[in-house]
Design a protein around this motif. Structure first.
Motif, PDB file in Angstrom:
ATOM      1  N   ARG A 105       7.440   9.459 -15.633  1.00  0.00           N
ATOM      2  CA  ARG A 105       7.961   8.041 -15.682  1.00  0.00           C
ATOM      3  C   ARG A 105       9.019   8.088 -14.687  1.00  0.00           C
ATOM      4  N   ARG A 106       9.904   9.130 -15.069  1.00  0.00           N
ATOM      5  CA  ARG A 106      11.322   9.061 -14.572  1.00  0.00           C
ATOM      6  C   ARG A 106      11.294   9.390 -13.086  1.00  0.00           C
ATOM      7  N   ALA A 107      10.452  10.391 -12.764  1.00  0.00           N
ATOM      8  CA  ALA A 107      10.149  10.726 -11.311  1.00  0.00           C
ATOM      9  C   ALA A 107       9.639   9.543 -10.505  1.00  0.00           C
ATOM     10  N   ALA A 108       8.658   8.744 -11.056  1.00  0.00           N
ATOM     11  CA  ALA A 108       8.094   7.519 -10.401  1.00  0.00           C
ATOM     12  C   ALA A 108       9.364   6.598 -10.223  1.00  0.00           C
ATOM     13  N   GLU A 109      10.205   6.315 -11.397  1.00  0.00           N
ATOM     14  CA  GLU A 109      11.323   5.238 -11.100  1.00  0.00           C
ATOM     15  C   GLU A 109      12.139   5.881 -10.111  1.00  0.00           C
ATOM     16  N   HIS A 110      12.499   7.047  -9.962  1.00  0.00           N
ATOM     17  CA  HIS A 110      13.255   7.701  -9.004  1.00  0.00           C
ATOM     18  C   HIS A 110      12.747   7.294  -7.573  1.00  0.00           C
ATOM     19  N   ALA A 114       6.184   1.960  -9.567  1.00  0.00           N
ATOM     20  CA  ALA A 114       5.819   1.517 -10.876  1.00  0.00           C
ATOM     21  C   ALA A 114       4.614   2.493 -11.470  1.00  0.00           C
ATOM     22  N   THR A 115       4.870   2.414 -12.798  1.00  0.00           N
ATOM     23  CA  THR A 115       3.296   3.198 -13.546  1.00  0.00           C
ATOM     24  C   THR A 115       2.669   2.234 -14.151  1.00  0.00           C
ATOM     25  N   ALA A 116       1.354   2.207 -13.915  1.00  0.00           N
ATOM     26  CA  ALA A 116       0.351   1.257 -14.584  1.00  0.00           C
ATOM     27  C   ALA A 116      -0.321   2.212 -15.620  1.00  0.00           C
ATOM     28  N   HIS A 117      -0.359   1.766 -16.747  1.00  0.00           N
ATOM     29  CA  HIS A 117      -1.073   2.430 -17.862  1.00  0.00           C
ATOM     30  C   HIS A 117      -2.457   1.969 -18.029  1.00  0.00           C
ATOM     31  N   SER A 130      -8.763   3.924  -6.076  1.00  0.00           N
ATOM     32  CA  SER A 130      -7.849   3.580  -4.813  1.00  0.00           C
ATOM     33  C   SER A 130      -7.956   2.041  -4.679  1.00  0.00           C
ATOM     34  N   ALA A 131      -8.949   1.458  -5.025  1.00  0.00           N
ATOM     35  CA  ALA A 131      -9.128   0.123  -5.101  1.00  0.00           C
ATOM     36  C   ALA A 131      -8.141  -0.551  -6.173  1.00  0.00           C
ATOM     37  N   LEU A 132      -8.133   0.159  -7.462  1.00  0.00           N
ATOM     38  CA  LEU A 132      -7.052  -0.294  -8.464  1.00  0.00           C
ATOM     39  C   LEU A 132      -5.538  -0.240  -7.694  1.00  0.00           C
ATOM     40  N   LYS A 137      -0.708  -2.672  -5.567  1.00  0.00           N
ATOM     41  CA  LYS A 137       0.302  -2.821  -4.712  1.00  0.00           C
ATOM     42  C   LYS A 137       0.311  -4.120  -4.040  1.00  0.00           C
ATOM     43  N   GLU A 138      -0.653  -4.710  -4.051  1.00  0.00           N
ATOM     44  CA  GLU A 138      -0.869  -6.143  -3.624  1.00  0.00           C
ATOM     45  C   GLU A 138       0.165  -7.063  -4.663  1.00  0.00           C
ATOM     46  N   ARG A 139      -0.012  -7.024  -5.761  1.00  0.00           N
ATOM     47  CA  ARG A 139       0.614  -7.501  -6.772  1.00  0.00           C
ATOM     48  C   ARG A 139       1.899  -7.471  -6.961  1.00  0.00           C
ATOM     49  N   LEU A 140       2.376  -5.994  -6.960  1.00  0.00           N
ATOM     50  CA  LEU A 140       3.647  -5.689  -7.194  1.00  0.00           C
ATOM     51  C   LEU A 140       4.545  -5.428  -5.879  1.00  0.00           C
ATOM     52  N   GLY A 141       3.933  -5.428  -4.835  1.00  0.00           N
ATOM     53  CA  GLY A 141       4.622  -5.032  -3.759  1.00  0.00           C
ATOM     54  C   GLY A 141       5.031  -3.753  -3.318  1.00  0.00           C
ATOM     55  N   LYS A 142       4.789  -2.852  -4.305  1.00  0.00           N
ATOM     56  CA  LYS A 142       5.229  -1.365  -4.261  1.00  0.00           C
ATOM     57  C   LYS A 142       4.162  -0.568  -4.649  1.00  0.00           C
ATOM     58  N   ASP A 143       4.191   0.898  -4.430  1.00  0.00           N
ATOM     59  CA  ASP A 143       2.982   1.710  -4.783  1.00  0.00           C
ATOM     60  C   ASP A 143       2.853   1.975  -6.538  1.00  0.00           C
ATOM     61  N   ALA A 144       1.971   1.819  -7.146  1.00  0.00           N
ATOM     62  CA  ALA A 144       2.035   2.078  -8.640  1.00  0.00           C
ATOM     63  C   ALA A 144       1.104   3.670  -8.799  1.00  0.00           C
ATOM     64  N   ASN A 145       1.674   4.279  -9.746  1.00  0.00           N
ATOM     65  CA  ASN A 145       0.961   5.470 -10.025  1.00  0.00           C
ATOM     66  C   ASN A 145       0.181   4.864 -11.236  1.00  0.00           C
ATOM     67  N   LEU A 146      -1.034   5.637 -11.275  1.00  0.00           N
ATOM     68  CA  LEU A 146      -1.986   5.487 -12.455  1.00  0.00           C
ATOM     69  C   LEU A 146      -1.854   6.266 -13.769  1.00  0.00           C
ATOM     70  N   ASP A 147      -1.786   5.938 -14.846  1.00  0.00           N
ATOM     71  CA  ASP A 147      -1.955   6.702 -15.969  1.00  0.00           C
ATOM     72  C   ASP A 147      -3.158   6.253 -16.729  1.00  0.00           C
ATOM     73  N   LEU A 148      -4.118   7.176 -16.476  1.00  0.00           N
ATOM     74  CA  LEU A 148      -5.528   6.776 -16.976  1.00  0.00           C
ATOM     75  C   LEU A 148      -5.842   7.317 -18.124  1.00  0.00           C
ATOM     76  N   LYS A 149      -6.531   6.485 -19.109  1.00  0.00           N
ATOM     77  CA  LYS A 149      -7.155   6.929 -20.294  1.00  0.00           C
ATOM     78  C   LYS A 149      -8.118   6.182 -20.697  1.00  0.00           C
ATOM     79  N   VAL A 150      -9.215   7.028 -20.973  1.00  0.00           N
ATOM     80  CA  VAL A 150     -10.603   6.631 -21.260  1.00  0.00           C
ATOM     81  C   VAL A 150     -10.885   6.301 -22.916  1.00  0.00           C
ATOM     82  N   ASP A 151     -11.275   5.015 -22.995  1.00  0.00           N
ATOM     83  CA  ASP A 151     -11.565   4.616 -24.482  1.00  0.00           C
ATOM     84  C   ASP A 151     -12.932   3.670 -24.352  1.00  0.00           C
TER      85      ASP A 151
END
Length: 186
Positions: A105-110, A114-117, A130-132, A137-151
């Motif tokens: 999270r700190r590295a992404a902020e640096h 943004a980080t999307a959970h 990639s599609a997500l 990116k279109e919604r935020l205007g910047k790149d987003a890292n994905l923190d993926l979880k399967v439930d």
């Protein structure tokens, strides 16, 4: 998984902050992040590694010895390896998953990302990821890292958390809303 208000989370955040500052000072941010990703992958793939990290039954010497062997086998000889050794020596290896999350999270902020959970009912393909990312990116205007979880309990769709925003397109939520509407109508 510890929530953000738990004492474990606070300890993990403090350790992650220290590691992040050291990585910045030594210009090793990318290397440390890559090594932490390897640890994260090992935690996801190996029940034995998770047990080593989480179980208080192992002594600090056992954990330290196992981590040295694992680091050697995985080719991790950086600041991250030394840091994990410190966690083991201090009987704080159980904080490793939280440290990884907080560091990322700190590295992404640096980097201004943004980080999307993201919670999905099943693992996402590379194409879906990639599609997500493109949609975020279109919604935020910047790149987003994905923190993926399967439930599997969400049945289908996605639950995406971005900061204080949550987008819930899960089938479970839709069914619950439909059930609630049916109750109101009767």
């Amino acid at each position: 998984m510890a929530d953000s208000s738990s004492p474990v989370s606070g300890v993990a955040d403090r350790y992650a902050a220290a590691l992040f500052e050291l990585a910045l000072e030594e210009s090793a941010l990318e290397q440390v992040e890559a090594d932490l990703d390897r640890y994260s992958q090992m935690l996801d793939e190996s029940a034995d590694f998770r047990r080593l990290v989480e179980s208080p039954a192992f002594s600090s010497e056992d954990q330290l010895g196992a981590m040295k062997a694992l680091n050697e086998r995985a080719g991790i000889a950086s600041l991250a390896a030394n840091f994990v050794g410190v966690l083991a020596q201090n009987r704080r290896l159980f904080t490793l998953p939280g440290v990884i999350r907080s560091f990322k999270r700190r590295a992404a902020e640096h980097r201004g990302e943004a980080t999307a959970h993201v919670t999905a009912a099943q693992a996402l393909s590379e194409e879906q990821k990639s599609a997500l990312k493109a949609a975020l990116k279109e919604r935020l205007g910047k790149d987003a890292n994905l923190d993926l979880k399967v439930d599997p309990a969400i049945l289908g769709g996605l639950v995406v958390k971005l900061g204080s925003q949550m987008i819930d397109t899960s089938l479970r939520t839709k069914l619950n809303m439909m059930k609630s509407r049916l109750k109101e109508a009767s």
